[in-house]
Scaffold this motif. Structure first.
Motif, PDB file in Angstrom:
ATOM      1  N   VAL A  36       0.853  -1.192   0.000  1.00 17.63           N
ATOM      2  CA  VAL A  36       0.000   0.000   0.000  1.00 17.63           C
ATOM      3  C   VAL A  36       0.885   1.236   0.000  1.00 17.63           C
ATOM      4  N   ILE A  37       0.432   2.272  -0.693  1.00 20.83           N
ATOM      5  CA  ILE A  37       1.114   3.560  -0.660  1.00 20.83           C
ATOM      6  C   ILE A  37       0.205   4.546   0.071  1.00 20.83           C
ATOM      7  N   PHE A  38       0.723   5.115   1.140  1.00 22.96           N
ATOM      8  CA  PHE A  38      -0.028   6.096   1.909  1.00 22.96           C
ATOM      9  C   PHE A  38      -0.131   7.404   1.136  1.00 22.96           C
ATOM     10  N   LYS A  39      -1.219   8.103   1.329  1.00 25.29           N
ATOM     11  CA  LYS A  39      -1.356   9.427   0.726  1.00 25.29           C
ATOM     12  C   LYS A  39      -0.235  10.338   1.237  1.00 25.29           C
ATOM     13  N   PRO A  40       0.202  11.308   0.430  1.00 28.61           N
ATOM     14  CA  PRO A  40       1.313  12.187   0.826  1.00 28.61           C
ATOM     15  C   PRO A  40       1.054  12.954   2.120  1.00 28.61           C
ATOM     16  N   ASP A  41      -0.214  13.048   2.519  1.00 27.87           N
ATOM     17  CA  ASP A  41      -0.529  13.740   3.779  1.00 27.87           C
ATOM     18  C   ASP A  41       0.140  13.075   4.975  1.00 27.87           C
ATOM     19  N   TYR A  42       0.440  11.782   4.843  1.00 27.09           N
ATOM     20  CA  TYR A  42       1.023  11.033   5.955  1.00 27.09           C
ATOM     21  C   TYR A  42       2.542  11.007   5.789  1.00 27.09           C
TER      22      TYR A  42
ATOM     23  N   PRO B 217       4.449 -18.511   8.835  1.00 26.58           N
ATOM     24  CA  PRO B 217       3.102 -18.476   9.408  1.00 26.58           C
ATOM     25  C   PRO B 217       2.701 -17.118   9.955  1.00 26.58           C
ATOM     26  N   VAL B 218       3.685 -16.270  10.292  1.00 23.60           N
ATOM     27  CA  VAL B 218       3.417 -14.974  10.914  1.00 23.60           C
ATOM     28  C   VAL B 218       3.404 -13.879   9.850  1.00 23.60           C
ATOM     29  N   SER B 219       2.374 -13.045   9.862  1.00 21.95           N
ATOM     30  CA  SER B 219       2.289 -11.939   8.922  1.00 21.95           C
ATOM     31  C   SER B 219       3.321 -10.866   9.266  1.00 21.95           C
ATOM     32  N   LEU B 220       3.878 -10.245   8.217  1.00 19.63           N
ATOM     33  CA  LEU B 220       4.938  -9.259   8.384  1.00 19.63           C
ATOM     34  C   LEU B 220       4.582  -7.960   7.685  1.00 19.63           C
ATOM     35  N   ALA B 221       5.161  -6.866   8.153  1.00 19.16           N
ATOM     36  CA  ALA B 221       5.020  -5.564   7.512  1.00 19.16           C
ATOM     37  C   ALA B 221       6.393  -4.922   7.429  1.00 19.16           C
ATOM     38  N   MET B 222       6.621  -4.139   6.357  1.00 25.32           N
ATOM     39  CA  MET B 222       7.890  -3.450   6.196  1.00 25.32           C
ATOM     40  C   MET B 222       7.651  -2.110   5.504  1.00 25.32           C
ATOM     41  N   LEU B 223       8.322  -1.103   5.982  1.00 27.42           N
ATOM     42  CA  LEU B 223       8.193   0.268   5.477  1.00 27.42           C
ATOM     43  C   LEU B 223       9.308   0.566   4.477  1.00 27.42           C
ATOM     44  N   TYR B 224       8.947   1.177   3.340  1.00 32.72           N
ATOM     45  CA  TYR B 224       9.926   1.520   2.303  1.00 32.72           C
ATOM     46  C   TYR B 224       9.698   2.946   1.815  1.00 32.72           C
ATOM     47  N   ASP B 225      10.786   3.594   1.417  1.00 32.26           N
ATOM     48  CA  ASP B 225      10.732   4.885   0.751  1.00 32.26           C
ATOM     49  C   ASP B 225      11.164   4.669  -0.692  1.00 32.26           C
ATOM     50  N   LEU B 226      10.220   4.691  -1.612  1.00 33.22           N
ATOM     51  CA  LEU B 226      10.506   4.355  -3.009  1.00 33.22           C
ATOM     52  C   LEU B 226      11.482   5.310  -3.668  1.00 33.22           C
TER      53      LEU B 226
ATOM     54  N   LEU C 121       3.300   4.836 -10.255  1.00 36.69           N
ATOM     55  CA  LEU C 121       3.330   4.816  -8.794  1.00 36.69           C
ATOM     56  C   LEU C 121       2.964   6.190  -8.229  1.00 36.69           C
ATOM     57  N   GLN C 122       2.065   6.177  -7.264  1.00 33.24           N
ATOM     58  CA  GLN C 122       1.678   7.406  -6.597  1.00 33.24           C
ATOM     59  C   GLN C 122       2.787   7.857  -5.634  1.00 33.24           C
ATOM     60  N   GLN C 123       2.752   9.128  -5.292  1.00 33.00           N
ATOM     61  CA  GLN C 123       3.699   9.654  -4.314  1.00 33.00           C
ATOM     62  C   GLN C 123       3.270   9.212  -2.911  1.00 33.00           C
ATOM     63  N   GLY C 124       4.232   8.938  -2.068  1.00 30.76           N
ATOM     64  CA  GLY C 124       3.929   8.547  -0.699  1.00 30.76           C
ATOM     65  C   GLY C 124       4.780   7.394  -0.235  1.00 30.76           C
ATOM     66  N   LEU C 125       4.740   7.135   1.050  1.00 29.63           N
ATOM     67  CA  LEU C 125       5.513   6.040   1.648  1.00 29.63           C
ATOM     68  C   LEU C 125       4.772   4.714   1.462  1.00 29.63           C
ATOM     69  N   LEU C 126       5.555   3.657   1.280  1.00 29.47           N
ATOM     70  CA  LEU C 126       4.989   2.342   0.981  1.00 29.47           C
ATOM     71  C   LEU C 126       5.179   1.390   2.157  1.00 29.47           C
ATOM     72  N   VAL C 127       4.142   0.611   2.440  1.00 29.88           N
ATOM     73  CA  VAL C 127       4.233  -0.487   3.412  1.00 29.88           C
ATOM     74  C   VAL C 127       3.853  -1.775   2.688  1.00 29.88           C
ATOM     75  N   ARG C 128       4.725  -2.753   2.775  1.00 27.36           N
ATOM     76  CA  ARG C 128       4.433  -4.069   2.191  1.00 27.36           C
ATOM     77  C   ARG C 128       3.943  -5.001   3.281  1.00 27.36           C
ATOM     78  N   PHE C 129       2.805  -5.641   3.026  1.00 30.46           N
ATOM     79  CA  PHE C 129       2.265  -6.645   3.925  1.00 30.46           C
ATOM     80  C   PHE C 129       2.546  -8.033   3.359  1.00 30.46           C
ATOM     81  N   CYS C 130       3.123  -8.880   4.185  1.00 34.10           N
ATOM     82  CA  CYS C 130       3.337 -10.279   3.830  1.00 34.10           C
ATOM     83  C   CYS C 130       2.355 -11.098   4.666  1.00 34.10           C
ATOM     84  N   ILE C 131       1.338 -11.625   4.003  1.00 31.26           N
ATOM     85  CA  ILE C 131       0.239 -12.262   4.708  1.00 31.26           C
ATOM     86  C   ILE C 131       0.626 -13.679   5.126  1.00 31.26           C
ATOM     87  N   GLY C 132       0.426 -13.963   6.402  1.00 28.96           N
ATOM     88  CA  GLY C 132       0.758 -15.278   6.941  1.00 28.96           C
ATOM     89  C   GLY C 132      -0.452 -16.195   6.999  1.00 28.96           C
ATOM     90  N   LEU C 133      -0.546 -16.974   8.060  1.00 26.08           N
ATOM     91  CA  LEU C 133      -1.603 -17.975   8.179  1.00 26.08           C
ATOM     92  C   LEU C 133      -2.665 -17.596   9.216  1.00 26.08           C
TER      93      LEU C 133
END
Length: 397
Positions: free
Chosen positions: A317-323, A347-356, A367-379
């Motif tokens: 997900v890319i957050f709106k630039p307001d954030y 098995p455990v879901s993970l999240a990671m923050l990136y600056d593209l 790609l929209q402007q803003g900070l990105l968080v990647r979700f890795c979905i677990g079980l």
């Protein structure tokens, strides 16, 4: 057993195994550095190119060869080499196939450590690194110096699915070796060695077995798979001279997990779709990134290659630039079920923050402007994961 004068000798030369005439669900585990030859004939009447060359632990044991064979089968290949990590497998390919003055092409969304390694080769040995847009095959312009192109399906973090067919065709016409980082597809989303009506194939795949094959978030390993015996021997020679090898215990653990790998992959993929459907409705995000979305970059390429409709359990997900960074960090720190960490497939879901802005070389207009968080979905149950994200978003109000 012959009795010797000293008990210490008997302890060392005692029979190592009971008669091996049972059949078990899991294959036996072999731990070995030294491998005993039955005779000088067995020692000298062998060659390192033999399919199963039992000469020293670094070259392989029944445990590591079994895992390698199974990974090759899953991915649609024939020959496989194992390495201590996915990055180690990537480095094996680069070290084997690139020489001073050669040109290597990489997608703009390439796995970061691979690009870092190639840039190091560029600085030290004069390897020329060229960047192309994975969803625009015309941006790949091979020359006489081009020896290798790295493909990722889907791409790292932003999950664009490449124009795999046209990129491979173009590479074949220019005699450029195609290497696919197949960690996302895991050999389950599509067959990299036969992915079109024209039976197009990449030359080799690299797979971080750390992810879905392991499944526990506790084992590091990588593989290189190919159907080309000559290419395999070239890679294997470098593999042997660099002393690349893996633990028998780790191999046995991954082998044990392969039986339910496809079940986990499918379940995590479905969980990701359920989370994705909810994320699309949230006003805090300017863009949701997943190849199954109709408006996703490369969606049409995903649809024509991944005909099973499968996709890994990753969504960004890319957050709106307001954030700003402080706000998005607060969101990440507020997550409870999602843990902050790299990798995926466990098995455990993970999240990671990136600056593209720090990760891309080309202008990515999709790609929209803003900070990105990647979700890795677990079980975990998807409703619980959705509630976790919702609670974290409330902290931004």
């Amino acid at each position: 057993m012959t009795k010797h004068k000293n008990a210490q000798t008997d302890l060392i030369h005692a029979p190592r195994t009971a008669p091996q005439y049972i059949e078990t669900i899991q294959p036996p585990l072999y731990r070995a550095s030294t491998i005993i030859f039955k005779s000088t004939s067995h020692l000298f009447d062998r060659h390192w190119t033999d399919r199963y060359d039992y000469s020293y632990g670094t070259h392989g044991t029944p445990t590591t060869f079994t895992l390698g064979d199974n990974i090759a089968q899953i991915e649609g290949g024939i020959f496989s080499l194992l390495a201590p990590s996915g990055l180690s497998a990537i480095n094996l390919v680069n070290s084997t196939l690139l020489s001073s003055g050669d040109e290597v092409w990489v997608a703009d969304n390439i796995y970061g450590p691979n690009l870092e390694h190639l840039n190091n080769l560029q600085d030290r040995y004069g390897i020329s690194v060229k960047i192309y847009n994975p969803i625009d095959a015309d941006s790949f312009q091979p020359t006489e110096k081009s020896k290798l192109i790295w493909l990722e399906a889907a791409g790292s973090v932003t999950l664009e699915f490449p124009d795999l067919k046209n990129l491979v065709k173009k590479a074949q016409q220019a005699n450029v070796i195609t290497a696919l980082d197949n960690t996302w597809g895991a050999g389950l989303a599509f067959n990299a060695f036969d992915f079109s009506d024209e039976h197009l194939s990449v030359d080799l795949t690299v797979h971080a077995l750390t992810k879905y094959p392991s499944g526990g978030g506790d084992i590091l390993m990588g593989s290189v798979v190919t159907r080309d015996q000559q290419l395999h021997h070239k890679l294997f020679k470098m593999h042997a001279t660099q002393g690349i090898c893996v633990s028998g215990d780790d191999s046995a653990q991954i082998q044990r997990s392969l039986a339910h790998m496809s079940l986990r992959y499918d379940h995590q993929s479905l969980n990701a779709i359920k989370v994705l459907d909810w994320l699309k409705q949230q006003p805090q995000f300017s863009q949701i990134l997943h190849p199954s979305l109709n408006n996703a970059a490369g969606h049409q390429f995903w649809a024509e290659v991944c005909t099973t409709g499968k996709s890994a359990g990753l969504v960004s997900v890319i957050f709106k630039p307001d954030y700003d960074l402080t706000a998005v960090r607060k969101f990440c720190d507020s997550l409870q079920l999602f843990k902050l960490g790299f990798s995926w497939g466990g098995p455990v879901s993970l999240a990671m923050l990136y600056d593209l802005k720090q990760m891309r070389s080309l202008s990515n207009t999709h790609l929209q402007q803003g900070l990105l968080v990647r979700f890795c979905i677990g079980l975990e149950h998807p409703e619980d994961l959705i509630q976790d994200i919702q609670n974290a978003l409330k902290q931004l109000e």
